[in-house]
Enzyme design. Structure first.
Site, PDB file in Angstrom:
ATOM      1  N   HIS A 203       0.818  -1.218   0.000  1.00  0.00           N
ATOM      2  CA  HIS A 203       0.000   0.000   0.000  1.00  0.00           C
ATOM      3  C   HIS A 203       0.849   1.265   0.000  1.00  0.00           C
ATOM      4  O   HIS A 203       0.431   2.304  -0.478  1.00  0.00           O
ATOM      5  CB  HIS A 203      -1.017  -0.027   1.134  1.00  0.00           C
ATOM      6  CG  HIS A 203      -2.167  -0.913   0.789  1.00  0.00           C
ATOM      7  ND1 HIS A 203      -2.184  -2.242   1.124  1.00  0.00           N
ATOM      8  CD2 HIS A 203      -3.270  -0.683   0.036  1.00  0.00           C
ATOM      9  CE1 HIS A 203      -3.287  -2.779   0.633  1.00  0.00           C
ATOM     10  NE2 HIS A 203      -3.962  -1.866  -0.034  1.00  0.00           N
ATOM     11  N   GLU A 450     -11.139 -10.946  -4.709  1.00  0.00           N
ATOM     12  CA  GLU A 450      -9.699 -10.835  -4.459  1.00  0.00           C
ATOM     13  C   GLU A 450      -9.157 -12.006  -3.650  1.00  0.00           C
ATOM     14  O   GLU A 450      -7.974 -12.048  -3.323  1.00  0.00           O
ATOM     15  CB  GLU A 450      -9.355  -9.500  -3.798  1.00  0.00           C
ATOM     16  CG  GLU A 450     -10.149  -9.155  -2.564  1.00  0.00           C
ATOM     17  CD  GLU A 450      -9.812  -7.781  -2.014  1.00  0.00           C
ATOM     18  OE1 GLU A 450      -8.848  -7.154  -2.468  1.00  0.00           O
ATOM     19  OE2 GLU A 450     -10.527  -7.344  -1.102  1.00  0.00           O
ATOM     20  N   ASP A 474      -4.603  -8.329  -4.358  1.00  0.00           N
ATOM     21  CA  ASP A 474      -4.754  -9.413  -3.383  1.00  0.00           C
ATOM     22  C   ASP A 474      -4.985 -10.746  -4.065  1.00  0.00           C
ATOM     23  O   ASP A 474      -4.535 -11.779  -3.579  1.00  0.00           O
ATOM     24  CB  ASP A 474      -5.911  -9.103  -2.425  1.00  0.00           C
ATOM     25  CG  ASP A 474      -5.454  -8.189  -1.308  1.00  0.00           C
ATOM     26  OD1 ASP A 474      -4.350  -8.412  -0.780  1.00  0.00           O
ATOM     27  OD2 ASP A 474      -6.179  -7.232  -0.983  1.00  0.00           O
ATOM     28  N   CYS A 521      -9.961  -3.194 -10.191  1.00  0.00           N
ATOM     29  CA  CYS A 521      -9.488  -1.995  -9.481  1.00  0.00           C
ATOM     30  C   CYS A 521      -8.105  -2.204  -8.872  1.00  0.00           C
ATOM     31  O   CYS A 521      -7.605  -1.353  -8.159  1.00  0.00           O
ATOM     32  CB  CYS A 521     -10.492  -1.537  -8.432  1.00  0.00           C
ATOM     33  SG  CYS A 521     -10.780  -2.757  -7.151  1.00  0.00           S
TER      34      CYS A 521
HETATM   35  C1  PEP Z   1      -6.651  -5.143  -4.606  1.00  0.00           C
HETATM   36  O1  PEP Z   1      -6.429  -5.975  -3.719  1.00  0.00           O
HETATM   37  O2  PEP Z   1      -6.373  -5.321  -5.813  1.00  0.00           O
HETATM   38  C2  PEP Z   1      -7.257  -3.835  -4.254  1.00  0.00           C
HETATM   39  C3  PEP Z   1      -7.637  -2.996  -5.186  1.00  0.00           C
HETATM   40  O3  PEP Z   1      -7.373  -3.516  -2.964  1.00  0.00           O
HETATM   41  P1  PEP Z   1      -6.142  -3.123  -2.020  1.00  0.00           P
HETATM   42  O4  PEP Z   1      -4.958  -2.897  -2.913  1.00  0.00           O
HETATM   43  O5  PEP Z   1      -6.526  -1.893  -1.277  1.00  0.00           O
HETATM   44  O6  PEP Z   1      -5.991  -4.318  -1.144  1.00  0.00           O
HETATM   45 MG    MG Z   2      -7.366  -5.792  -1.799  1.00  0.00          MG
END
Ligand code: PEP
Ligand code: MG
Length: 591
Positions: A203, A450, A474, A521
């Protein structure tokens, strides 16, 4: 001497600037420039803080109980001596005078210089004195925070790309930066950053990409090799940091920097061009945001809505308290109003894993608990374990839906029992709002796909949801059993792995067959290397950082989906899908 440090490319572009070394715990120290006419006032702030700490130490010394060991008084004397030593306060003053740093920033910059000197001492006793300097600085930082509110002196942090005010651009070098601390970057002066740890989809890296600043993570030795104030070039395209480059190398990178500014300006002209493929397929390009204020960047980039609002960032940097319903409502409403009628997809809180509610980094967490937080109580699991909190969040989102189109997205669902519990919580939240006479709009409910289990049983999930969104970050982590934040296994984190492609393909095909909207996403959506394959799989909706929208749109405009789809079976059945995609022209060289 010039050296190179290698890490992972996480955020493209070139940054050139001076190194500011920062311990993760100190990144939250305010960093801003002082206007020239405020320099003396800032030095006075520093002096007042020093005097207050000296008085505090004197008082402590006089209050030492008689039975206390004599070392205690000696220690306080050492701290008092350090406080007045020129290498600390004198040099700190120089940072304020010469560089116009605010007092806190100047103090932590000088601490980094001194810490390095102590680390290099041969004598173990002297080396350990570093802790004393750190304690003295901590006291002064606390005192500065207590004193008059830090006044930026009318100088707003410049945009990260330009130092502004004639100041030199700065690059943060740290062992690690927690995602919560990364948020501070949105208001900071840094034009790039380098960390020792982290992976491409940690992140921390995601927030860097969202800010569109060049960054390199996983550069293992960076914080040991780079010194305070070294000149650095970050080559974000290949994940290299050049320390103290030669004039020729520097000139080459300045040239590249100018080229990428021109390229950026050229891409920005696509802002109002509809994202339609050569064969007439419309593609929805949405934005991923972390804070309500990010909607401005989303609109500016020409996004047609928000595909992922990571609401957990509202829950960070709060010293333990959590935002209540009204506070959340205000934030969601701000995002909804900010998007001016375009849809906003709010993901319910996804804390845990590398986004803990406290400030610990995943490494620290693991060290403390010896557990794997990525497999623990995160996302919907956490929300369902805190029903009161979850219902407050759902009510806040539902209330915001009275102000514009809103969708709710549930992270990390894997069990049908979680789906049922979520639907019940939502129904209860709606009923409570209706009873209290609150207006709400129509809100669609979606699931993040995910966890491999959710992708495998996608048809059953689709019965309960209005739409789904693939969280590929994920999905890859859990399918391949690779911790996305761990640089030591980053080479195994592979979006082209046949199993990953198979799960994405199955999910998209099933959703399309059921007529339910499906989007991606995860970071794959904003990476031009994957645009063609995602289109070939049938995706017509991608959500990404605002800064990626223009370059993905360019790929969409040049794609012929019919041709791409015809090549897909060959890619998916190949043992090396990445090589097959390159061979067949599904991955094109960036333009
Ligand atoms: C993902 O896991 O691809 C996602 C968009 O959520 P995050 O990156 O916040 O876990
Ligand atoms: Mg995620």
């Amino acid at each position: 001497m010039s050296i190179q440090v290698f890490g992972m490319q996480v955020s493209r572009g070139v940054a050139i600037g001076r190194a500011v070394r920062g311990a993760s715990s100190r990144v939250d120290v305010a960093h801003y420039y002082i206007a020239a006419d405020r320099v003396e006032a800032e030095v006075a702030r520093l002096r007042d803080a020093r005097d207050a700490v000296a008085a505090e130490l004197q008082t402590l010394k006089h209050e030492i109980p008689s039975e206390a060991p004599p070392e205690l008084a000696a220690l306080l004397d050492v701290h008092l001596m350090l406080l007045h030593d020129d290498t600390l306060t004198g040099a700190t003053k120089a940072w304020i005078h010469d560089r116009h740093y605010n007092a806190e920033w100047a103090l932590s910059a000088q601490l980094e210089v001194l810490a390095r000197q102590f680390d290099e001492m041969d004598d173990a006793y002297l080396r350990e004195r570093k802790a004393d300097v750190e304690q003295v600085v901590e006291r002064m930082l606390r005192e500065l925070a207590r004193g008059a509110a830090p006044a930026p002196g009318g100088v707003r942090p410049p945009h990260p790309r330009s130092a502004g005010n004639g100041e030199e651009p700065l690059i943060l070098v740290a062992n690690d930066v927690a995602p919560a601390d990364m948020l501070q970057f949105k208001r900071s002066v840094f034009s790039g950053f380098v960390t020792d740890v982290g992976g491409r989809t940690s992140h921390t890296a995601i927030v860097a990409r969202s800010m569109d600043i060049p960054a390199v993570v996983g550069a293992r030795e960076a914080s040991r090799l780079i010194r305070q104030d070294d000149w650095l070039v970050i080559d974000g395209d290949i994940g290299v940091v050049i320390v103290n480059p030669s004039p020729i190398v520097l000139e080459e990178y300045r040239f590249r920097q100018r080229q990428s500014e021109l390229e950026r300006a050229r891409l920005n002209r696509l802002r109002y061009t509809p994202a339609v493929t050569l064969d007439g397929q419309a593609v929805e390009l949405l934005a991923n945001i972390e804070l309500p204020g990010d909607t401005e960047a989303a609109l500016e980039a020409g996004a047609s809505g928000v595909g992922l609002f990571r609401s957990e960032f509202l829950f960070m940097n709060r010293d333990g308290s959590l935002p209540d319903e009204d506070e959340q409502f205000e934030a969601y409403r701000e995002a909804v109003l900010g998007m001016q009628g375009l849809p906003v997809t709010i993901r319910t809180v996804d804390v845990g894993a590398d986004k803990p509610l406290d400030r610990l980094s995943p490494q620290e967490l693991r060290h403390e608990h010896g557990l794997n937080p990525a497999l623990g109580l995160r996302a919907i699991r956490w929300s369902l374990s805190e029903p009161g909190m979850f219902r407050q969040q759902l009510r806040a989102i539902l209330r915001a839906s009275a102000f514009g189109p809103v969708r709710i997205l549930i992270p990390m669902v894997a069990h049908l029992a979680e789906v049922r519990a979520t639907l019940e919580a939502l129904a209860r939240a709606r009923q409570q709002l209706a009873d209290a006479g609150h207006a709400t709009g129509r809100v669609e409910l979606g699931a993040m796909i995910e966890v491999p289990a959710a992708a495998v049983m996608i048809r059953r999930f689709l019965r309960h949801f209005d739409f789904v969104s693939l969280g590929t970050n994920d999905l890859i982590q859990y399918t391949l059993a690779i911790d996305r934040a761990d640089e030591s296994v980053a080479h195994l984190y592979d979006p082209w792995h046949p199993a990953v492609l198979e799960l994405i393909h199955q999910t998209v095909a099933s959703a399309n067959a059921e007529g339910k909207p499906v989007s991606v996403c995860g970071e794959m959506a904003g990476d031009p290397a994957f645009t063609e394959i995602l289109l070939a799989m049938g995706l017509r909706s991608l959500s990404m950082h605002p800064s990626c929208v223009a370059s993905i749109k360019q790929r969409v405009l040049r794609a012929d989906v019919r041709q791409l789809a015809a090549l897909l079976p060959q890619v998916l059945s190949d043992d090396d899908p990445a090589a097959a995609a390159r061979r067949l022209g599904l991955v094109r060289a960036p333009h």
